[in-house]
Structure formats: C-alpha cells, structure tokens
Scaffold this active site. Structure first.
Site, PDB file in Angstrom:
ATOM      1  N   HIS A  52       0.860  -1.195   0.000  1.00 25.92           N
ATOM      2  CA  HIS A  52       0.000   0.000   0.000  1.00 25.92           C
ATOM      3  C   HIS A  52       0.886   1.232   0.000  1.00 25.92           C
ATOM      4  O   HIS A  52       1.314   1.701   1.057  1.00 25.92           O
ATOM      5  CB  HIS A  52      -0.929  -0.035   1.217  1.00 25.92           C
ATOM      6  CG  HIS A  52      -1.957   1.061   1.257  1.00 25.92           C
ATOM      7  ND1 HIS A  52      -3.136   0.945   1.965  1.00 25.92           N
ATOM      8  CD2 HIS A  52      -1.986   2.296   0.696  1.00 25.92           C
ATOM      9  CE1 HIS A  52      -3.840   2.059   1.838  1.00 25.92           C
ATOM     10  NE2 HIS A  52      -3.155   2.906   1.068  1.00 25.92           N
TER      11      HIS A  52
ATOM     12  N   HIS B 232       1.265   4.872  -2.369  1.00 25.94           N
ATOM     13  CA  HIS B 232       0.899   5.753  -3.477  1.00 25.94           C
ATOM     14  C   HIS B 232       2.180   6.421  -3.948  1.00 25.94           C
ATOM     15  O   HIS B 232       2.801   7.165  -3.178  1.00 25.94           O
ATOM     16  CB  HIS B 232      -0.109   6.806  -3.022  1.00 25.94           C
ATOM     17  CG  HIS B 232      -1.372   6.220  -2.457  1.00 25.94           C
ATOM     18  ND1 HIS B 232      -2.512   6.045  -3.206  1.00 25.94           N
ATOM     19  CD2 HIS B 232      -1.661   5.743  -1.216  1.00 25.94           C
ATOM     20  CE1 HIS B 232      -3.459   5.497  -2.449  1.00 25.94           C
ATOM     21  NE2 HIS B 232      -2.967   5.298  -1.237  1.00 25.94           N
TER      22      HIS B 232
ATOM     23  N   HIS C  69      -9.643   1.094  -1.240  1.00 24.15           N
ATOM     24  CA  HIS C  69      -9.592   1.685   0.092  1.00 24.15           C
ATOM     25  C   HIS C  69     -11.003   1.589   0.687  1.00 24.15           C
ATOM     26  O   HIS C  69     -11.982   1.985   0.036  1.00 24.15           O
ATOM     27  CB  HIS C  69      -9.196   3.160   0.017  1.00 24.15           C
ATOM     28  CG  HIS C  69      -7.733   3.420  -0.246  1.00 24.15           C
ATOM     29  ND1 HIS C  69      -7.064   2.856  -1.286  1.00 24.15           N
ATOM     30  CD2 HIS C  69      -6.834   4.191   0.423  1.00 24.15           C
ATOM     31  CE1 HIS C  69      -5.796   3.274  -1.257  1.00 24.15           C
ATOM     32  NE2 HIS C  69      -5.630   4.092  -0.231  1.00 24.15           N
TER      33      HIS C  69
ATOM     34  N   GLU D 184     -11.340   3.269   6.032  1.00 23.57           N
ATOM     35  CA  GLU D 184     -10.321   4.191   6.555  1.00 23.57           C
ATOM     36  C   GLU D 184     -11.069   5.258   7.359  1.00 23.57           C
ATOM     37  O   GLU D 184     -10.924   5.340   8.575  1.00 23.57           O
ATOM     38  CB  GLU D 184      -9.506   4.795   5.402  1.00 23.57           C
ATOM     39  CG  GLU D 184      -8.406   5.763   5.851  1.00 23.57           C
ATOM     40  CD  GLU D 184      -7.672   6.442   4.681  1.00 23.57           C
ATOM     41  OE1 GLU D 184      -8.216   6.474   3.560  1.00 23.57           O
ATOM     42  OE2 GLU D 184      -6.551   6.962   4.917  1.00 23.57           O
TER      43      GLU D 184
ATOM     44  N   ASP E  52       1.612   7.051   2.173  1.00 22.60           N
ATOM     45  CA  ASP E  52       2.183   8.256   1.550  1.00 22.60           C
ATOM     46  C   ASP E  52       3.348   8.729   2.417  1.00 22.60           C
ATOM     47  O   ASP E  52       3.219   9.700   3.171  1.00 22.60           O
ATOM     48  CB  ASP E  52       1.114   9.354   1.461  1.00 22.60           C
ATOM     49  CG  ASP E  52      -0.093   8.902   0.663  1.00 22.60           C
ATOM     50  OD1 ASP E  52      -0.008   8.883  -0.577  1.00 22.60           O
ATOM     51  OD2 ASP E  52      -1.112   8.530   1.290  1.00 22.60           O
TER      52      ASP E  52
HETATM   53  N1  ADE Z   1      -4.679   8.825  -1.766  1.00 25.06           N
HETATM   54  C1  ADE Z   1      -3.431   8.789  -1.306  1.00 25.06           C
HETATM   55  N2  ADE Z   1      -3.414   8.312  -0.052  1.00 25.06           N
HETATM   56  C2  ADE Z   1      -4.692   8.024   0.287  1.00 25.06           C
HETATM   57  C3  ADE Z   1      -5.337   7.496   1.438  1.00 25.06           C
HETATM   58  N3  ADE Z   1      -4.658   7.144   2.538  1.00 25.06           N
HETATM   59  N4  ADE Z   1      -6.672   7.361   1.416  1.00 25.06           N
HETATM   60  C4  ADE Z   1      -7.367   7.703   0.337  1.00 25.06           C
HETATM   61  N5  ADE Z   1      -6.821   8.197  -0.771  1.00 25.06           N
HETATM   62  C5  ADE Z   1      -5.495   8.356  -0.804  1.00 25.06           C
HETATM   63 ZN    ZN Z   2      -3.773   4.776   0.592  1.00 21.97          ZN
END
Ligand code: ADE
Ligand code: ZN
Length: 326
Positions: free
Chosen positions: A16, A18, A196, A199, A278
């Site tokens: 996971h 990005h 996703h 969250e 990220d």
């Molecule tokens: N785009 C990048 N990181 C993300 C995250 N944690 N949740 C949703 N969209 C994303």
């Molecule tokens: Zn993510």
C-alpha cells in the site's frame, strides 16, 4: 533499537504505497525549479509545516497540489526510482505501487508520460536490486464512474504493465457501489481488484467492496472492527488488509498510536500487513511504520514475523514466488 534492527532485517513486501505520496519536499523543489512551476512554499521547512492534517481531505488537498510539479517522463522516473531505492534500503523485496493517473491527465499530462516513467524505474529496480513489483492503477472516487471508465479505456494499451485497479481519494460519500460497473470491466480484463475501505468510511463500505466490487484486498479496513460478523468473514477468507499506522495517526484515524487496532486485528486472525501509504507526507517509510506501531503496542518478534509473512501472503505473486520469500 533492538526492535528496530530486527524489523530492518526482516524481508518484506509493501502493498500500500501511493507513488505520488512518496514525493519528498527536496524533490518537489527540484522538479518545481526544473519545470518552472511556482509552489506556495519558500523553504523545505514551510513544506513540512504544511503537513499537519486533521482528516483525509486536508491531506488530499495538499497531495493533489504537490503532484503538480510532476511533468515529464523523467520526473515520474525520478519519483519512482527514489521510492524504490528507499524501500530497498528498508528490506522491501517486493513492492505493489499505486498511481493516480487522473491526478495527472486532468492537468494535461499524457497517460504514456506517467506510466512510461514509472515502469522504467520498476524495470531498473528489478535489474539493480532483484526487487519485484506490481502496478495498481487507482480511480479517484470523488470523480464519476464515467471518468473511471474513460481512464480504464486510456490504460488499454498498457495493460501488460498494469496488474490491478484500486479505488482511492475521498471515501465518505463515495461508496464502492458507485464503481461497480468499472470494477466488473476491470475484472473481465484480468486485472486484480483492491479498494480503500473503512479508513474513514463505515464497515458497510468494506461489505460493499467485497460484495459489489469483489476485491482481492482491502486497503486500510480499520473500521471493519466495528462489525463482528465482518471480522469473522475477513478472517475466514484470509482477506488481506493493507494497514498504514503512521498514515492513520497523521490523518487522525487513530488518536494515538497506542490506540491503533493492529494488534486487535492480529488477535482476531486477520491477515493484516504494515505499509507506508504516503511516506513523505506521513513521516516514515515501511520500517518506521513497523517500529512506531510495534513500540506503541509492544508487538512481539513473532507478531513482527507474522506481519512480514502476511505481506508476501497478501501479495499478487504466484505461489512459487511466495514460497521463495517465505
Ligand atoms: N490517496 C493517497 N493516499 C490516500 C489514502 N490514505 N486514502 C485515500 N486516498 C489516498
Ligand atoms: Zn492509501
């Protein structure tokens, strides 16, 4: 320190990540200069000070702005190569990388520029580090399903380099049900499916991702724990959850790392994994995520080994490749 060394030595997969969220402020400044693009920050410290988020949307606003410096194929190569070098240093042997093509094509950057730079770096990491990878194209869920369909059409010439599709961006108000048709099409094209879910969104969104999209993994999934029957189902199906501890802390999904649900997930028999999401925005790559959550929850060496094993079990690798890592 002992625990950190143990974590660093564990071979692991990252599931996971990005790629646009691995843009470090230093590279952001360099690309802004190289491309003659104005950014609203004078110094690296200004950038880091802006990375104080109270929810997912706060972060997303800064994240979409940050990716504006990415213009050329070389920019996407440099971004991806920097992440892969950093992941290699953390003992990552296999990386499954998300990218957000709509964040670039909406700015007039051709799809070929984005994927050309990313895949060239993936090929170099395979050659240089013996690091394998998969590429997962995410649809931005705040946009329409028709726009996701158009993105899937644009990706058609590149499907030999794209292993799966995902669903990211603003979760609440954009349930998986909105993307049922485009995910069915992606499945018919032979792609793997992730989303996703849970969250910020409710457990119902996790149910929808499973029932309506037919996903192979759930990204995050934290709020699944609110639904006992859902937890039992995820455990029975050995459904992989790609959990991101530092992200959860920075986006206020958890109030404190000691309140992180990772140990509860393991105790419930869930196939949970640790990932960085990220890393340049949330303050750490994969080992920092393992260390932060292990320190806060006092995870044992057995639990850390389980987490690293889970990362290969949940990967989109064939059984022979998994066996080589396990
Ligand atoms: N785009 C990048 N990181 C993300 C995250 N944690 N949740 C949703 N969209 C994303
Ligand atoms: Zn993510």
């Amino acid at each position: 320190a002992d625990r950190a060394a143990f974590i660093a030595a564990l071979p692991k997969a990252e599931l996971h990540l990005h790629i646009e969220g691995s843009l470090e402020p230093e590279l952001m400044f360099e690309l802004a200069r190289r491309n003659g693009i104005a950014i609203p920050f004078a110094t690296i410290d200004d950038v880091r000070a802006a990375y104080a988020f109270s929810n997912l949307q706060d972060f997303l606003d800064i994240y979409y702005q940050g990716m504006g410096v990415l213009q050329t194929e070389q920019d996407f190569y440099d971004l991806t190569a920097a992440y892969l070098a950093r992941a290699h240093a953390d003992g990552v042997r296999h990386a499954e990388i998300f990218f957000d093509p709509q964040g670039h094509t909406a700015r007039g950057i051709p799809f070929a520029t984005v994927i050309g730079g990313i895949t060239r770096a993936l090929d170099d990491a395979q050659a240089q580090y013996d690091m394998s990878s998969r590429l997962i194209m995410c649809f931005l869920r705040h946009l329409s399903e028709a726009e996701a369909e158009a993105t899937l059409d644009e990706a058609r010439p590149w499907l030999d380099r794209i292993d799966g599709v995902g669903l990211d961006s603003s979760e609440v108000g954009h349930p998986p049900a909105k993307f049922q048709r485009v995910f069915a099409r992606a499945r018919d094209l032979g792609l793997r499916l992730v989303a996703h879910a849970g969250e910020e969104g409710p457990p119902e969104y996790v149910h929808e991702a499973l029932d309506l999209l037919g996903v192979d993994r759930i990204d995050h999934g934290n709020r699944s724990l609110e639904d006992e029957a859902l937890v039992a189902r995820l455990a029975d199906d050995a459904m992989c959850l790609t959990v991101c501890p530092l992200s959860n802390l920075k986006l206020c999904v958890v109030d404190d790392m000691t309140a992180h649900p990772l140990k509860t997930m393991l105790d419930a028999g869930l196939l949970a994994t640790v990932n960085s999401d990220d890393p340049s925005y949330f303050g750490g790559y994969v080992n920092a995520n393992y260390t932060a959550v292990a320190d806060a929850l006092d995870l044992s060496r057995d639990e850390l080994v389980t987490l690293a094993r889970n990362s290969f079990l949940g990967a989109f690798l064939d059984d022979d490749a998994k066996a080589r890592h396990l």
